[in-house]
Design an enzyme around this catalytic site. Sequence first.
Site, short mmCIF file in Angstrom:
data_model
loop_
_atom_site.label_atom_id
_atom_site.label_comp_id
_atom_site.label_asym_id
_atom_site.label_seq_id
_atom_site.Cartn_x
_atom_site.Cartn_y
_atom_site.Cartn_z
N SER A 155 -95.11 16.30 67.42
CA SER A 155 -94.80 17.75 67.62
C SER A 155 -93.23 17.79 67.32
CB SER A 155 -95.07 18.23 68.61
OG SER A 155 -94.60 17.52 69.82
N MET B 263 -89.98 16.72 72.11
CA MET B 263 -91.14 16.19 71.10
C MET B 263 -92.13 15.30 71.92
SD MET B 263 -90.30 14.02 67.72
CE MET B 263 -89.36 14.90 67.05
N CYS B 264 -93.48 15.56 71.49
CA CYS B 264 -94.40 14.85 72.14
C CYS B 264 -95.38 14.16 71.13
CB CYS B 264 -95.39 15.58 73.24
SG CYS B 264 -96.27 16.56 72.55
N LYS B 265 -95.95 13.09 71.55
CA LYS B 265 -96.74 12.38 70.52
C LYS B 265 -98.32 12.56 70.53
CE LYS B 265 -97.84 8.21 71.68
NZ LYS B 265 -97.69 6.84 72.17
N THR C 253 -99.10 12.64 74.47
CA THR C 253 -98.29 12.18 75.66
C THR C 253 -97.10 12.97 75.46
OG1 THR C 253 -99.23 9.96 74.96
CG2 THR C 253 -97.18 9.95 76.55
#
Length: 189
Positions: free
Chosen positions: A43, A62-64, A80
Site C-alpha cells: 500500500s 506502508m503495509c504489505k 501485515t
Amino acid sequence: MATLRMLWMELVLLGILGVLQTQAQVSVQPDFQQDKFLGRWFSAGLASNSSWFREKKSMLSMCKSVVTPTADGGLNLTSTFLRKNQCETRTMLLQPTGNPGSYSYLSPHWGSTHAVSVVETNYKEYALLFSQGTKGPGQDFHMATLYSRTQTPRAELKEKFADFCKAHGFTENDIVFLPQNDKCLKEQE
Ligand SMILES: *[C@@H]1O[C@H](CO)[C@@H](O)[C@H](O)[C@H]1NC(C)=O
Ligand SMILES: *[C@@H]1O[C@H](CO)[C@@H](O)[C@H](O)[C@H]1NC(C)=O
C-alpha cells in the site's frame, strides 16, 4: 477510543486493497482478471476525507498485503502492518458481487458493509482502488488506494494516483504517500 481506532484501521487496510461500487459511479478495470491480481502488493498511497484519517495520516506507514482467492470466488486479503511498534497481521475476506473487480466487505466486528473496487490495474506494477462504506458505521467513509508491486513506486505512478484521487473528489491534503517501514516489510513472504 481504542475500538474506534481499530475500525478505522480496518477501513484503512481495506482501502489498501480496493474499491467499491454502490451506485455504479465508480468504474472498474475493464475485463478484470482476478487471477492476475493475486499475490503481494504494497500500500504505497492512500487518500480519504475522514477526519480520523486526516488526524492520523502522518503516523501511517506502508503495509504489505497478500491476496489469495477464496472458495466463493472472492479474495482473501491478508495484511501485515505496524501497530504499537509490533507487526500485526489481519485477514479480510472480500465477497464477489458478480461484477468482476467489485467486491463487498462486511466487517464482522462492526457490522458495517463496504464496497471495494479495482478501478484500474496493469497487474504487474500498480492497482488503483476505491472503497466506500455502504451500510453501518463508516458509511460516509471514502478511500482511494495505490497498490504497488514494489515498495518504491515510480514518480509517474504517484502522479497518476494523485490525479486519480482528485478525479474522485479528494484534495491534495487528503492524499498521503506512505513511508516504508522496514520492520514489517522485510520478509519476502
Ligand atoms: C466524504 O466524501 C463523500 C463524497 O463527497 C461524502 O459523501 C462524505 O460525507 C464525506 N465524508 C466526510 C467525513 O467528510
Ligand atoms: C486467508 O489467508 C491467510 C494467509 O494466507 C490464511 O492463513 C487464512 O487461513 C486464509 N483465510 C481464509 C478464510 O481463506
